[in-house]
Design a protein around this motif. Structure first.
Motif, PDB file in Angstrom:
ATOM      1  N   MET A 200       8.761   5.497   2.657  1.00 16.04           N
ATOM      2  CA  MET A 200       8.668   4.673   3.851  1.00 16.04           C
ATOM      3  C   MET A 200       9.011   5.479   5.100  1.00 16.04           C
ATOM      4  O   MET A 200       8.451   5.262   6.172  1.00 16.04           O
ATOM      5  CB  MET A 200       9.628   3.486   3.696  1.00 16.04           C
ATOM      6  CG  MET A 200       9.431   2.405   4.717  1.00 16.04           C
ATOM      7  SD  MET A 200       7.785   1.700   4.602  1.00 16.04           S
ATOM      8  CE  MET A 200       7.878   0.525   5.910  1.00 16.04           C
TER       9      MET A 200
ATOM     10  N   LEU B  31      -2.189  -2.686 -15.080  1.00 14.53           N
ATOM     11  CA  LEU B  31      -3.082  -3.310 -14.108  1.00 14.53           C
ATOM     12  C   LEU B  31      -3.082  -2.510 -12.819  1.00 14.53           C
ATOM     13  O   LEU B  31      -4.105  -2.269 -12.179  1.00 14.53           O
ATOM     14  CB  LEU B  31      -2.558  -4.726 -13.838  1.00 14.53           C
ATOM     15  CG  LEU B  31      -3.589  -5.811 -13.600  1.00 14.53           C
ATOM     16  CD1 LEU B  31      -4.570  -5.840 -14.729  1.00 14.53           C
ATOM     17  CD2 LEU B  31      -2.879  -7.143 -13.481  1.00 14.53           C
TER      18      LEU B  31
ATOM     19  N   LEU C 236      -5.554  -9.159 -11.896  1.00  9.64           N
ATOM     20  CA  LEU C 236      -4.896  -8.535 -10.742  1.00  9.64           C
ATOM     21  C   LEU C 236      -4.797  -9.512  -9.594  1.00  9.64           C
ATOM     22  O   LEU C 236      -3.732  -9.737  -9.002  1.00  9.64           O
ATOM     23  CB  LEU C 236      -5.749  -7.322 -10.323  1.00  9.64           C
ATOM     24  CG  LEU C 236      -5.105  -6.372  -9.351  1.00  9.64           C
ATOM     25  CD1 LEU C 236      -4.133  -5.525 -10.117  1.00  9.64           C
ATOM     26  CD2 LEU C 236      -6.155  -5.488  -8.745  1.00  9.64           C
TER      27      LEU C 236
ATOM     28  N   SER D  92      -2.346 -12.322 -10.293  1.00 10.88           N
ATOM     29  CA  SER D  92      -0.914 -11.971 -10.257  1.00 10.88           C
ATOM     30  C   SER D  92      -0.467 -11.667  -8.841  1.00 10.88           C
ATOM     31  O   SER D  92       0.647 -11.996  -8.424  1.00 10.88           O
ATOM     32  CB  SER D  92      -0.629 -10.805 -11.209  1.00 10.88           C
ATOM     33  OG  SER D  92      -1.461  -9.729 -10.870  1.00 10.88           O
ATOM     34  N   LEU D  93      -1.359 -11.027  -8.075  1.00 14.13           N
ATOM     35  CA  LEU D  93      -1.028 -10.747  -6.673  1.00 14.13           C
ATOM     36  C   LEU D  93      -0.780 -12.048  -5.919  1.00 14.13           C
ATOM     37  O   LEU D  93       0.188 -12.193  -5.173  1.00 14.13           O
ATOM     38  CB  LEU D  93      -2.194 -10.010  -6.006  1.00 14.13           C
ATOM     39  CG  LEU D  93      -2.111  -8.478  -5.979  1.00 14.13           C
ATOM     40  CD1 LEU D  93      -3.333  -7.926  -5.301  1.00 14.13           C
ATOM     41  CD2 LEU D  93      -0.862  -8.008  -5.269  1.00 14.13           C
TER      42      LEU D  93
ATOM     43  N   ALA E 248       2.474 -13.604  -6.914  1.00 13.69           N
ATOM     44  CA  ALA E 248       3.631 -12.863  -6.398  1.00 13.69           C
ATOM     45  C   ALA E 248       3.779 -13.099  -4.910  1.00 13.69           C
ATOM     46  O   ALA E 248       4.895 -13.254  -4.398  1.00 13.69           O
ATOM     47  CB  ALA E 248       3.470 -11.386  -6.705  1.00 13.69           C
ATOM     48  N   TYR E 249       2.650 -13.120  -4.193  1.00 14.95           N
ATOM     49  CA  TYR E 249       2.728 -13.301  -2.756  1.00 14.95           C
ATOM     50  C   TYR E 249       3.235 -14.684  -2.390  1.00 14.95           C
ATOM     51  O   TYR E 249       3.980 -14.864  -1.419  1.00 14.95           O
ATOM     52  CB  TYR E 249       1.349 -13.056  -2.126  1.00 14.95           C
ATOM     53  CG  TYR E 249       1.403 -13.009  -0.627  1.00 14.95           C
ATOM     54  CD1 TYR E 249       0.755 -13.951   0.141  1.00 14.95           C
ATOM     55  CD2 TYR E 249       2.137 -12.020   0.013  1.00 14.95           C
ATOM     56  CE1 TYR E 249       0.820 -13.900   1.510  1.00 14.95           C
ATOM     57  CE2 TYR E 249       2.212 -11.975   1.378  1.00 14.95           C
ATOM     58  CZ  TYR E 249       1.540 -12.923   2.124  1.00 14.95           C
ATOM     59  OH  TYR E 249       1.625 -12.874   3.485  1.00 14.95           O
TER      60      TYR E 249
ATOM     61  N   THR F 136       6.980 -14.952  -1.949  1.00 17.11           N
ATOM     62  CA  THR F 136       7.761 -14.276  -0.891  1.00 17.11           C
ATOM     63  C   THR F 136       8.298 -15.304   0.093  1.00 17.11           C
ATOM     64  O   THR F 136       7.689 -16.343   0.303  1.00 17.11           O
ATOM     65  CB  THR F 136       6.896 -13.278  -0.117  1.00 17.11           C
ATOM     66  OG1 THR F 136       5.787 -13.967   0.443  1.00 17.11           O
ATOM     67  CG2 THR F 136       6.409 -12.169  -1.021  1.00 17.11           C
TER      68      THR F 136
ATOM     69  N   GLY G 121       4.673  -3.786  11.262  1.00 16.19           N
ATOM     70  CA  GLY G 121       4.639  -3.546   9.831  1.00 16.19           C
ATOM     71  C   GLY G 121       5.788  -2.684   9.365  1.00 16.19           C
ATOM     72  O   GLY G 121       6.371  -2.914   8.309  1.00 16.19           O
ATOM     73  N   LYS G 122       6.126  -1.673  10.161  1.00 15.12           N
ATOM     74  CA  LYS G 122       7.144  -0.767   9.652  1.00 15.12           C
ATOM     75  C   LYS G 122       8.538  -1.074  10.140  1.00 15.12           C
ATOM     76  O   LYS G 122       9.489  -0.560   9.623  1.00 15.12           O
ATOM     77  CB  LYS G 122       6.784   0.657  10.003  1.00 15.12           C
ATOM     78  CG  LYS G 122       7.007   0.997  11.446  1.00 15.12           C
ATOM     79  CD  LYS G 122       6.842   2.446  11.642  1.00 15.12           C
ATOM     80  CE  LYS G 122       5.409   2.808  11.657  1.00 15.12           C
ATOM     81  NZ  LYS G 122       4.961   3.101  12.996  1.00 15.12           N
TER      82      LYS G 122
ATOM     83  N   PRO H  82      10.988  -5.891   1.498  1.00 14.02           N
ATOM     84  CA  PRO H  82      11.674  -5.120   0.458  1.00 14.02           C
ATOM     85  C   PRO H  82      11.332  -3.642   0.495  1.00 14.02           C
ATOM     86  O   PRO H  82      12.028  -2.833  -0.100  1.00 14.02           O
ATOM     87  CB  PRO H  82      11.181  -5.754  -0.849  1.00 14.02           C
ATOM     88  CG  PRO H  82       9.926  -6.446  -0.477  1.00 14.02           C
ATOM     89  CD  PRO H  82      10.089  -6.891   0.928  1.00 14.02           C
ATOM     90  N   LEU H  83      10.226  -3.281   1.200  1.00 14.99           N
ATOM     91  CA  LEU H  83       9.838  -1.880   1.226  1.00 14.99           C
ATOM     92  C   LEU H  83      10.620  -1.081   2.251  1.00 14.99           C
ATOM     93  O   LEU H  83      10.492   0.120   2.326  1.00 14.99           O
ATOM     94  CB  LEU H  83       8.338  -1.760   1.581  1.00 14.99           C
ATOM     95  CG  LEU H  83       7.374  -2.285   0.547  1.00 14.99           C
ATOM     96  CD1 LEU H  83       5.974  -2.224   1.110  1.00 14.99           C
ATOM     97  CD2 LEU H  83       7.462  -1.454  -0.697  1.00 14.99           C
ATOM     98  N   PHE H  84      11.392  -1.764   3.055  1.00 12.29           N
ATOM     99  CA  PHE H  84      12.044  -1.089   4.174  1.00 12.29           C
ATOM    100  C   PHE H  84      13.059  -0.062   3.685  1.00 12.29           C
ATOM    101  O   PHE H  84      13.780  -0.301   2.732  1.00 12.29           O
ATOM    102  CB  PHE H  84      12.702  -2.140   5.044  1.00 12.29           C
ATOM    103  CG  PHE H  84      13.306  -1.591   6.286  1.00 12.29           C
ATOM    104  CD1 PHE H  84      14.669  -1.559   6.450  1.00 12.29           C
ATOM    105  CD2 PHE H  84      12.502  -1.097   7.297  1.00 12.29           C
ATOM    106  CE1 PHE H  84      15.227  -1.055   7.591  1.00 12.29           C
ATOM    107  CE2 PHE H  84      13.058  -0.594   8.442  1.00 12.29           C
ATOM    108  CZ  PHE H  84      14.427  -0.578   8.595  1.00 12.29           C
TER     109      PHE H  84
END
Lengths: 720, 114
Positions: free
Chosen positions: A242, A303, B14, B17-18, B21-22, B25, B76-77, B83-85
């Motif tokens: 990141m 997947l 795919l 499941s996406l 999962a989304y 959130t 975005g960043k 959780p990606l932060f």
């Protein structure tokens, strides 16, 4: 844990300093000394001659800076110059890189505000050494970021005296590179810091650093291609994170926007082929971000693998198709000649003679590498080894910077300057790591005695050292010997650098010096004599025709309009001048009258033995003129492929305008004892045509050593 | 063949499941994602408009598109709720950086708009 001899540590202890403070004091004092050293080692020409601007390009920069101080930024930004490229003029505001001028005027304004009554010329002369000192500071911080503070200190010292950098940043060399190398290193440092910390603030700083670089030098293309290449290498080696995403995206978007504010750069970031790598990597980063998000969302790895394959192939395919469409439709312009000749060195010689004729664009000889780098040449591979041993995001960057810049330095002499910071940093890593290992060996012997008595406190580290020491009893002596060797090498490096600076890189080029018959120093100040004669003895609107090398100096010092100058943006105009110089006088006078020329200026080194004169450059005039006007053919001026000016020379050569202007009245001149009159000391021959008669021009001025000769164009005869 | 049908099944699985999962959130994140999507949508509208009427004041077009892309990327960043932060920075610092970068972005856009 004393790190120096007992007396000094006692002295510092007397100040009641703790070890950390002692270390800080040493570091700060070293940095201050290096700062001062970097500045004063560049002052040779100011001490020997006077504080003046050197060479050719700096005179244009000086003239624009003068204009900026007198007229303010708005007029400067929109300036149309009538005094050069007559009758075309030049849009100066849109065709220069303003960073250097704005920086110098800023420093000038600050000094004036503090009531120091300096002249702008002094500020211009000393701008480059000042920024060189700042570069050493940035090198320290960069070294600290990549390796540790010891490497940073060594890097600062190495770059302070390295001849590769000094050559373009002596006092008086008021050129873009003096400021640009500082901007380059600063941008790289801040970007690596941003990648290491992942903070938006550092990325913003790197965008500003990139903006400063774009405003200062055309070499910014190196940054905008190296950073995407680096990001690509990180992505391929699986180091996506990141932090990388944050750093690159912020830098690219903001940096691109800021860069487009410079009119000279314009829309190149979205239209030129040289900048497309950055855009491609930007989109690739978005794809990676998306993949990372999907990976986080899904829990099923199988997947995800399938999805990964589909996405990556489709993304690459779409990117390739878009790029292909852009290039085929002509929307994205291909690589320009200047940069294409870096990838294909033979391109310029065949297609663009002007680029090929510049002496700084020739490939580099080994002697130049040794001259400019000295011991750094073999410390560079050693440093690469250390970098590969401890791979991290930062060391990968410096390895890539070093390798790419060394390749380009091999292609073009001028680019040794860009390689210098990388070479200094990597060599500093080698030096610092070696010295650290050796001193650890030295100190470990003392430790063995202590840990022998306090068992188990040292742990495994010192016990392994103890093991090492027992198997090789002379390690301490070997370490001392090696340290002495390293000290000797570094001192030889410092001596060599100072010698090179003094001998080779401190000449102003506009003032020549030589040794007289009795060993005394003789100064030839002919250029300035001629330019000031022009300034004081010709009408205000006089137009001067000369070869393009001298254009900037004539406008800056002579204050007269010129036909062509060093900007070389219009090849046809230069070819017209070249054609005039290489034709017979009757044909040349037609061209001269069509351009409204009043004075013709040539540079002649026959009396003094000065070898960079117009007769030696004459073949380039023929080639460039012949490139546009096929009536000028190079073989006409050569005899059996050989270039001669004596009796056996080609008849076209003996009667062309350049020959006549240079050798007018030279046939009666005695230049050397024991040689016939008319002996050309630069070519070493007696000239062929001693009886030169001029019909349409008359001699106006010849300087005291015959280096610069100025001729007046006679008005046409009356037609009674 | 077997491979293509399994790929098709994979794609379907795919997608499902996406989606699930989304949907799981939190709402905060979905709002920010909506903001990013809106910015990109605005950029696309500008590109389509340029394709229709031509790109004459090219600097204005570029500044418009890049301001949309810039805000999308920055949002975005800086999304520290995601959780990606990257975990090494405190959220206040990240927000301050976000504000500063947006300020610089919009100042440059205003200068570039022409």
């Amino acid at each position: 844990m004393a790190t120096m001899p007992a007396s000094a540590s006692d002295l510092l202890k007397s100040f009641k300093l703790k070890t950390k403070q002692q270390e800080l004091l040493i570091r700060v004092s070293i940095l201050c000394l290096v700062y001062i050293l970097a500045f004063i080692t560049r002052l040779f020409s100011v001490l020997r001659y006077e504080s003046m601007i050197h060479e050719f390009d700096p005179y244009f920069n000086y003239r624009t800076t003068l204009y900026l101080t007198e007229n303010g930024f708005y007029d400067f930004w929109n300036w149309f110059d009538y005094e050069s490229w007559y009758p075309l003029g030049r849009i100066v505001g849109g065709t220069l890189y303003p960073g250097l001028m704005v920086t110098a005027v800023l420093i000038y304004r600050i000094l004036r505000f503090l009531r120091f009554a300096v002249h702008i010329r002094e500020v211009c002369v000393l701008t480059a050494p000042f920024f060189a000192s700042n570069t050493t500071l940035v090198a320290y911080f960069f070294g600290k970021e990549i390796w540790d503070s010891g490497a940073g200190l060594v890097a600062a010292i190495l770059i302070a005296v390295c001849p590769g950098y000094i050559s373009r940043s002596v006092a008086g060399s008021y050129d873009n590179e003096g400021v640009a190398i500082f901007a380059l290193l600063f941008t790289f440092y801040v970007f690596v810091k941003a990648v290491n910390t992942g903070s938006l603030a550092w990325s913003l700083a790197s965008a500003f650093g990139y903006f400063y670089m774009v405003s200062a030098w055309g070499g910014y293309v190196f940054i905008i291609n190296l950073i995407p290449l680096y990001v690509l290498v990180l992505l391929i080696t699986g180091r996506y994170s990141m932090r990388l995403y944050v750093a690159y995206n912020c830098m690219y978007i903001l940096g691109m926007l800021l860069a487009m504010q410079i009119r000279f750069v314009g829309f190149q970031h979205v239209q030129s082929g040289e900048h497309m790598a950055a855009m491609g990597v930007f989109f690739l980063m978005q794809v990676f971000y998306f993949l990372d998000w999907v990976k986080h969302m899904l829990s099923d790895t199988k997947l995800f693998q399938a999805f990964l394959r589909i996405t990556v192939t489709s993304a690459v395919a779409v990117g390739g198709i878009a790029l292909g469409l852009g290039m085929v439709s002509g929307y994205i312009s291909p690589w320009t000649g200047r940069f294409y000749s870096l990838l294909d060195p033979t391109y310029a010689k065949d297609h663009i003679p002007i680029i090929a004729s510049v002496s700084e664009h020739q490939p580099t000889a080994w002697s130049s590498f040794m001259f400019d780098f000295h011991i750094l040449l073999f410390l560079f591979p050693a440093g690469l080894y250390f970098c590969f041993k401890r791979l991290s995001d930062a060391t990968i960057f410096i390895v890539m910077y070093g390798l790419t810049s060394m390749y380009f330095a091999g292609v073009m002499v001028r680019l040794i300057l860009v390689a210098t910071p990388a070479v200094c940093l990597i060599s500093a890593i080698a030096v610092s790591a070696t010295v650290k290992n050796l001193t650890v060996l030295l100190r470990s012997k003392n430790k063995v005695v202590q840990t022998g008595s306090t068992k188990g406190s040292g742990g495994s580290k010192s016990s392994s050292k103890a093991l090492l020491d027992q198997s090789q009893p002379f390690q301490k002596n070997g370490a001392i010997a090696l340290l002495f060797g390293a000290f000797y090498l570094l001192s030889r490096y410092a001596t060599h650098c100072t010698w090179v600076t003094s001998e080779a890189y401190s000449s102003p080029s506009i003032v020549l010096a030589a040794r007289g018959a009795h060993g005394n120093r003789v100064i030839f100040d002919d250029y300035r004599e001629a330019y000031f004669w022009l300034r004081q003895n010709t009408p205000q609107d006089a137009k001067v025709m000369s070869w393009w090398d001298y254009g900037y100096q004539i406008t800056a010092m002579g204050n007269r309009t010129v036909i062509v100058d060093n900007n070389t943006w219009n090849n046809t105009h230069i070819a017209t001048v070249g054609r005039a110089m290489s034709s017979y006088e009757d044909e040349a006078i037609e061209i001269i009258r069509s351009l409204d020329v009043d004075y013709v200026l040539v540079v002649f080194g026959g009396v003094t033995g000065y070898s960079s004169d117009d007769i030696n450059k004459f073949l380039w005039m023929v080639r460039i003129g012949g490139g546009v006007f096929p009536v000028i053919k190079e073989p006409d001026y050569l005899v059996n492929g050989e270039y001669r000016v004596d009796k056996g020379a080609a008849p076209k050569m003996l009667n062309c305008l350049m020959y006549k202007l240079c050798y007018y009245r030279f046939g009666e001149m005695m230049t050397e004892y024991g040689k016939p009159p008319g002996y050309d000391r630069a070519r070493g021959v007696e000239i062929g045509n001693k009886d030169v008669k001029l019909e349409h021009l008359e001699e106006a001025f010849t300087t005291s050593n015959w280096i610069v000769r100025i001729y007046r164009v006679k008005p046409p005869n009356n037609r009674w | 063949m077997g491979r293509t049908s399994s790929t098709k099944e994979d794609a379907g699985a795919l997608f499902h499941s996406l989606r699930s999962a989304y949907a799981a959130t939190p709402v905060n994140l979905k709002i920010i994602d909506l903001y990013v999507g809106f910015a990109i949508f605005t950029a696309l509208i500008q590109v389509v408009y340029m394709a229709m009427v031509g790109s004459f004041p090219f600097n204005s077009f570029l500044s418009g598109v890049l301001s949309c892309v810039g805000t999308a990327v920055l949002a975005g960043k800086s999304n520290f709720l995601s959780p990606l932060f990257a975990k090494d920075l405190p959220p206040e610092r990240a927000f301050a950086d976000f504000v500063l970068c947006n300020l610089v972005l919009h100042l440059v856009i205003m200068n570039f708009l022409g």
